[in-house]
Design an enzyme around this catalytic site. Structure first.
Site, PDB file in Angstrom:
ATOM      1  N   SER A 105       0.840  -1.184   0.000  1.00 59.67           N
ATOM      2  CA  SER A 105       0.000   0.000   0.000  1.00 59.67           C
ATOM      3  C   SER A 105       0.877   1.237   0.000  1.00 59.67           C
ATOM      4  O   SER A 105       1.978   1.223   0.544  1.00 59.67           O
ATOM      5  CB  SER A 105      -0.899  -0.017   1.244  1.00 59.67           C
ATOM      6  N   ASP A 106       0.386   2.277  -0.632  1.00 60.04           N
ATOM      7  CA  ASP A 106       1.073   3.558  -0.583  1.00 60.04           C
ATOM      8  C   ASP A 106       0.025   4.649  -0.656  1.00 60.04           C
ATOM      9  O   ASP A 106      -1.079   4.431  -1.155  1.00 60.04           O
ATOM     10  CB  ASP A 106       2.087   3.715  -1.713  1.00 60.04           C
ATOM     11  N   GLN A 107       0.393   5.811  -0.162  1.00 60.36           N
ATOM     12  CA  GLN A 107      -0.583   6.884  -0.062  1.00 60.36           C
ATOM     13  C   GLN A 107       0.019   8.189  -0.556  1.00 60.36           C
ATOM     14  O   GLN A 107       1.200   8.471  -0.326  1.00 60.36           O
ATOM     15  CB  GLN A 107      -0.994   7.039   1.395  1.00 60.36           C
TER      16      GLN A 107
END
Length: 191
Positions: free
Chosen positions: A67-69
């Site tokens: 996941s990355d934001q």
């Protein structure tokens, strides 16, 4: 199959622990620099996929969760501030504004090569903030490793007038509702 969280983030690790599944963690080594003209959504998707793929060879027969934001204020991408000064700048720019956080999520089955990829948006509406409030908040929580310069699971919640989105966990960095769907697609029963 074994689960691997492709992250060194303590926040993502804490979120995944809520699902009560056994997993291990490994932080991938990738370049997280935005590409010219890249939107926050495209960046979050690209980095999520890159994190999973970076560990695929070393973890055969795993389900890799990555996941990355990226946060977007107008046309600008807000990253992790890294410094006290930059955190002040970010939060002052967010004052009385809406910021959308795009959380990319990738689930890669390294045995089959099947990959599920999605991006979950979540918007926060900031209060009118003054410099004293911002300085006080940063001193108390030191959110220098958080996109947008706040921790919503702590005092950061006091910076907002409202929040909107399908999964509040995505704001912390791991959209558990969508991840549950992806895991079920792979035959992983959670409850």
């Amino acid at each position: 199959m074994k689960l691997l969280l492709a992250s060194g983030s303590p926040y993502r690790k804490q979120l995944l622990e809520r699902l009560e599944l056994e997993f291990s963690c490994q932080a991938p080594n990738i370049d997280e620099t935005p590409q010219p003209g890249e939107t926050a959504k495209a960046l979050a998707l690209r980095l999520s996929e890159a994190k999973a793929q970076a560990l695929a060879e070393d973890y055969p027969n795993y389900l890799i969760i990555a996941s990355d934001q990226a946060a977007q204020l107008g046309q600008a991408i807000l990253g992790k501030p890294g410094t006290h000064h930059r955190a002040i700048e970010q939060l002052m720019a967010c004052s009385n504004q809406a910021v959308t956080f795009y959380t990319g999520l990738c689930l890669l089955n390294t045995k089959t090569g099947k990959q599920q990829l999605d991006c979950i948006p979540f918007t926060v509406h900031f209060r009118q903030l003054n410099r004293q409030q911002v300085e006080s908040y940063i001193k108390k929580e030191e959110p220098l490793d958080c996109a947008g310069s706040f921790k919503c699971e702590g005092l950061g919640i006091t910076l907002f007038t409202k929040m909107s989105g399908d999964d509040p966990n995505s704001l912390t960095g791991l959209p558990l509702i969508r991840l549950t769907d992806m895991l079920l697609n792979e035959g992983v029963s959670i409850i």
